[in-house]
Design an enzyme around this catalytic site. Structure first.
Site, PDB file in Angstrom:
ATOM      1  NE  ARG A   1      18.712  24.749 -10.552  1.00 27.19           N
ATOM      2  CZ  ARG A   1      17.451  24.793 -10.165  1.00 27.19           C
ATOM      3  NH1 ARG A   1      16.487  24.574 -11.051  1.00 27.19           N
ATOM      4  NH2 ARG A   1      17.131  25.055  -8.918  1.00 27.19           N
ATOM      5  N   GLY A   2      20.804  26.217 -17.056  1.00 26.35           N
ATOM      6  CA  GLY A   2      21.418  25.747 -18.302  1.00 26.35           C
ATOM      7  C   GLY A   2      22.704  26.491 -18.610  1.00 26.35           C
TER       8      GLY A   2
END
Length: 425
Positions: free
Chosen positions: A364-365
């Site tokens: 997700r980062g």
């Protein structure tokens, strides 16, 4: 109001009176059991119904709270609503807090960033900034009279009734409306958030009517939770489920109803009041830290501006009309140009290298950093992402995803910046 809202009534006469009163034309979807089938689990157009042998038959209706109205009526309703609502502090009038304002703007430009968590001291304008975002929200196309703000072009954002109309080839009435911002109060019940079944109507009419909740209203909009770190665990579980799947499923009294619930999750809170669960924290695309302004001159300016607003909110808002309109146009332009913004492959590799060396769990980062950098480039009117864009957004995208070290005294945002310059140098 179409549909009888489930409330506790003191007498059966009051219930019958409200049920028998005329109501405006609404979208009601009724389903009756197939003749000869009275038991087991059956599916009627996407709605699962569990029945038992020997029980009386019933039908199910999904009752909407909206009615079909003409564009002229819709415009008049919007104007009346704007005049009657509480005056909101203008977004462009907020002094300082640039990090928080940037994170909010980037999420409006690209909702797929996934929302923002704002943590900071008491009285730093967190709630004021979020609620002032309402004036800047662009308009979207929705199906008229649909309580789920269904997108007429995207099947994944359509409610069940709208999907059935599309399958039947019916023409959908559409209107333009502003993106909705829904406040989720801490004391809200699960039924109010998810929606509920009107049991009294089931007993009196033999109809199970579904009343949509806050998640239905927030579909394709913004869901704001103030003091999110004080939210009850069972509501946190509901938000996690909806944020992960984009759908809200209501299981009540032997039936199962699902509707789209894709929203930008915005939360604010004070870190002194407790930490968030890691699962919920990870659902926020960006994390902004807000501190108390220390400059005396700036503090005086903030106090004076607030005093002006309190004396005459209408006059104060009018003085910022030009700046608000300019910001609205900038957001609209950025949203339209966002699909054409490019980010070089080498920059993507370096972003992922920063995430890997910081031991960020999951991907997700990486995804959020790429999206935020492209949104920032679009906001600045450029078609290419630069290293400066990435440096601006990467602390907010990764700060809350780092593993907590109780012995570490340095701020997690500074750790991200150090690693960024180490990799991008």
């Amino acid at each position: 109001m179409a549909g009888f809202l489930a409330t506790s009534s003191s007498s059966a006469a009051a219930i019958w009176a409200s049920l028998s009163s005329p109501s405006p034309k609404s979208l009601v979807h009724s389903l009756s059991p197939t003749p000869g089938q009275s038991g087991g689990r059956k599916f009627y157009k996407g709605i699962a119904v569990t029945g038992k042998k020997g029980r009386s038959r019933f039908r199910i209706s999904i009752t909407n709270v909206a009615t079909e109205i003409s564009p002229a009526q819709e415009k008049a309703r919007k104007i009346a609503s704007m005049k009657s609502q509480r005056p909101v502090y203008p977004f462009s009038a907020i002094v300082g807090q640039d990090e928080m304002k940037l994170c909010l703007l980037l999420n409006v430009i690209d909702p797929k960033i996934g929302g923002v968590m704002i943590m900071g001291d008491r009285g730093t304008g967190k709630s004021t900034a979020v609620r002032s975002l309402v004036d800047l929200l662009p308009e979207i196309t929705v199906v008229s009279g649909d309580p789920f703000n269904s997108d007429p072009e995207d099947p994944e954002s359509m409610g069940m009734e709208v999907r059935e109309k599309v399958v039947r080839g019916e023409e959908l009435p559409v209107i333009m409306t502003k993106i909705t911002m829904v406040d989720l109060p801490l004391g809200a019940t699960e039924d109010r958030v998810c929606g509920t079944i009107d049991i009294e109507k089931a007993l009196t009419e033999g109809v199970k009517a579904f009343e949509p909740g806050l998640l239905a209203k927030a579909n394709r909009g913004i869901l704001y939770v103030d003091e999110v770190n004080l939210l009850d665990d069972h509501l946190v579980d509901v938000l996690l489920d909806s944020a992960a799947s984009g759908w809200n499923t209501v299981e009540r009294e032997g039936i199962s109803i699902s509707h789209p619930a894709r929203f930008i999750l915005i939360g604010s809170g004070n870190p002194e009041e407790g930490e968030l669960r890691p699962q919920l924290l990870d659902r926020f695309g960006m994390h902004a830290q807000v501190g108390t302004v220390r400059d005396a001159e700036l503090r005086v300016k903030i106090v004076e501006e607030r005093a002006r607003f309190d004396r005459n909110p209408k006059e104060f808002r009018e003085s910022y009309n030009a700046e608000q309109e300019k910001l609205q146009q900038q957001i609209a332009s950025a949203r339209s140009s966002l699909p054409s913004v490019n980010i070089d492959h080498e920059l993507r590799v370096k972003i992922s290298k920063v995430c890997a060396e910081l031991n960020v769990d999951g991907l997700r980062g990486d995804i959020v950093t790429n999206r935020a950098a492209k949104a920032l480039a679009a906001l600045k009117g450029r078609g290419e992402v630069t290293t400066e864009d990435i440096a601006t957004v990467i602390p907010n995208c990764l700060r809350h995803r780092l593993r907590k070290d109780p012995l570490e005294s340095i701020d997690s945002g500074l750790l991200v910046i150090e690693k960024f310059y180490e990799v991008f140098a």
